[in-house]
Design a protein around this motif. Structure first.
Motif, mmCIF file in Angstrom:
data_model
loop_
_atom_site.group_PDB
_atom_site.id
_atom_site.type_symbol
_atom_site.label_atom_id
_atom_site.label_comp_id
_atom_site.label_asym_id
_atom_site.label_seq_id
_atom_site.Cartn_x
_atom_site.Cartn_y
_atom_site.Cartn_z
ATOM 1 N N LEU A 117 0.850 -1.198 0.000
ATOM 2 C CA LEU A 117 0.000 0.000 0.000
ATOM 3 C C LEU A 117 0.884 1.247 0.000
ATOM 4 O O LEU A 117 1.725 1.419 0.872
ATOM 5 C CB LEU A 117 -0.929 -0.011 1.201
ATOM 6 C CG LEU A 117 -1.791 -1.279 1.354
ATOM 7 C CD1 LEU A 117 -2.650 -1.186 2.595
ATOM 8 C CD2 LEU A 117 -2.641 -1.509 0.113
ATOM 9 N N LYS A 118 0.665 2.104 -0.998
ATOM 10 C CA LYS A 118 1.495 3.283 -1.208
ATOM 11 C C LYS A 118 0.618 4.521 -1.354
ATOM 12 O O LYS A 118 -0.604 4.415 -1.471
ATOM 13 C CB LYS A 118 2.320 3.094 -2.485
ATOM 14 C CG LYS A 118 3.264 1.926 -2.404
ATOM 15 C CD LYS A 118 4.024 1.728 -3.696
ATOM 16 C CE LYS A 118 4.937 0.521 -3.524
ATOM 17 N NZ LYS A 118 5.688 0.240 -4.709
ATOM 18 N N PRO A 119 1.244 5.707 -1.389
ATOM 19 C CA PRO A 119 0.467 6.921 -1.627
ATOM 20 C C PRO A 119 -0.390 6.783 -2.885
ATOM 21 O O PRO A 119 0.039 6.225 -3.893
ATOM 22 C CB PRO A 119 1.542 8.006 -1.784
ATOM 23 C CG PRO A 119 2.654 7.511 -0.895
ATOM 24 C CD PRO A 119 2.661 6.013 -1.111
ATOM 25 N N GLY A 120 -1.628 7.270 -2.763
ATOM 26 C CA GLY A 120 -2.594 7.171 -3.848
ATOM 27 C C GLY A 120 -3.592 6.045 -3.626
ATOM 28 O O GLY A 120 -4.704 6.091 -4.159
ATOM 29 N N PHE A 121 -3.214 5.029 -2.828
ATOM 30 C CA PHE A 121 -4.125 3.918 -2.557
ATOM 31 C C PHE A 121 -5.284 4.430 -1.707
ATOM 32 O O PHE A 121 -5.094 5.167 -0.752
ATOM 33 C CB PHE A 121 -3.397 2.783 -1.828
ATOM 34 C CG PHE A 121 -4.220 1.537 -1.721
ATOM 35 C CD1 PHE A 121 -4.167 0.572 -2.708
ATOM 36 C CD2 PHE A 121 -5.078 1.350 -0.651
ATOM 37 C CE1 PHE A 121 -4.944 -0.575 -2.631
ATOM 38 C CE2 PHE A 121 -5.866 0.215 -0.562
ATOM 39 C CZ PHE A 121 -5.793 -0.747 -1.552
ATOM 40 N N LYS A 122 -6.493 4.018 -2.059
ATOM 41 C CA LYS A 122 -7.683 4.501 -1.355
ATOM 42 C C LYS A 122 -8.170 3.481 -0.325
ATOM 43 O O LYS A 122 -8.355 2.303 -0.642
ATOM 44 C CB LYS A 122 -8.795 4.807 -2.356
ATOM 45 C CG LYS A 122 -9.940 5.576 -1.754
ATOM 46 C CD LYS A 122 -10.871 6.116 -2.813
ATOM 47 C CE LYS A 122 -11.979 6.929 -2.180
ATOM 48 N NZ LYS A 122 -12.856 7.518 -3.168
ATOM 49 N N LEU A 123 -8.367 3.951 0.900
ATOM 50 C CA LEU A 123 -8.938 3.149 1.979
ATOM 51 C C LEU A 123 -10.444 3.388 2.009
ATOM 52 O O LEU A 123 -10.916 4.480 1.685
ATOM 53 C CB LEU A 123 -8.325 3.545 3.321
ATOM 54 C CG LEU A 123 -6.802 3.428 3.432
ATOM 55 C CD1 LEU A 123 -6.317 4.007 4.744
ATOM 56 C CD2 LEU A 123 -6.361 1.985 3.296
ATOM 57 N N HIS A 124 -11.185 2.374 2.403
ATOM 58 C CA HIS A 124 -12.648 2.497 2.473
ATOM 59 C C HIS A 124 -13.112 2.311 3.919
ATOM 60 O O HIS A 124 -12.483 1.609 4.695
ATOM 61 C CB HIS A 124 -13.303 1.453 1.566
ATOM 62 C CG HIS A 124 -12.952 1.658 0.122
ATOM 63 N ND1 HIS A 124 -13.591 2.580 -0.670
ATOM 64 C CD2 HIS A 124 -11.995 1.084 -0.650
ATOM 65 C CE1 HIS A 124 -13.049 2.551 -1.867
ATOM 66 N NE2 HIS A 124 -12.072 1.656 -1.892
ATOM 67 N N GLY A 125 -14.236 2.966 4.231
ATOM 68 C CA GLY A 125 -14.805 2.868 5.575
ATOM 69 C C GLY A 125 -14.464 4.052 6.458
ATOM 70 O O GLY A 125 -14.958 4.150 7.579
#
Length: 157
Positions: free
Chosen positions: A140-148
């Motif tokens: 997981l790197k910058p730009g990756f989107k987390l949900h919740g």
């Protein structure tokens, strides 16, 4: 003993008790906070949510361990440059600074008991602390989107 002196003594004792109870609270971990379930791709995170100033100021200080997929999510009222340090924190952590859309802006590894500042590279509303290396191990790197993530502004009293 005069009445005035007696009241002065009582006031000093009460003040001392209040200050000592505050000092005790400062030297121990805060109770577990309510959690929210976040997802990072197929990975599920149980994140304690620190919303108030006191919760955010204490964070993960004095804790000795944290579960593999556990973390602490800091939620702020408005985006701004956020900086963190590790005073009184015993667990090596990685912090993800997260924008209003849930995307990772930048990641910083933080060493235990350090007063070195680790800051976001742009204004953010959220920060997520996980065990050090958790993001890297999952790619997981910058730009990756987390949900919740609660994407609505929080009003802090």
């Amino acid at each position: 003993m005069s009445r005035k002196l007696a009241w002065h003594f009582v006031a000093m004792v009460c003040c001392g008790l209040l200050l000592s109870s505050h000092a005790i609270a400062q030297d121990s971990a805060q109770s577990r906070l309510p959690t929210v379930e976040l997802t990072a791709g197929m990975h599920v995170i149980q994140a304690e949510v620190a919303r108030t100033y006191d919760q955010q100021s204490t964070g993960l200080m004095y804790r000795r361990k944290m579960g593999i997929n556990e973390g602490m999510l800091f939620v702020y009222e408005a985006p701004q440059i956020r900086c963190y340090w590790m005073r009184n924190t015993h667990i090596p952590l990685t912090i993800a600074f997260i924008d209003d859309e849930g995307a990772i802006v930048n990641l910083r590894d933080m060493q235990p008991r350090s007063e070195r500042s680790h800051c976001s590279t742009k204004p953010v509303r959220y920060a997520l602390e996980m065990n050090q290396g958790w993001f890297k191990a999952r790619g997981l790197k910058p730009g990756f989107k987390l949900h919740g993530i609660p994407l609505t502004p929080v009003v802090i009293p």
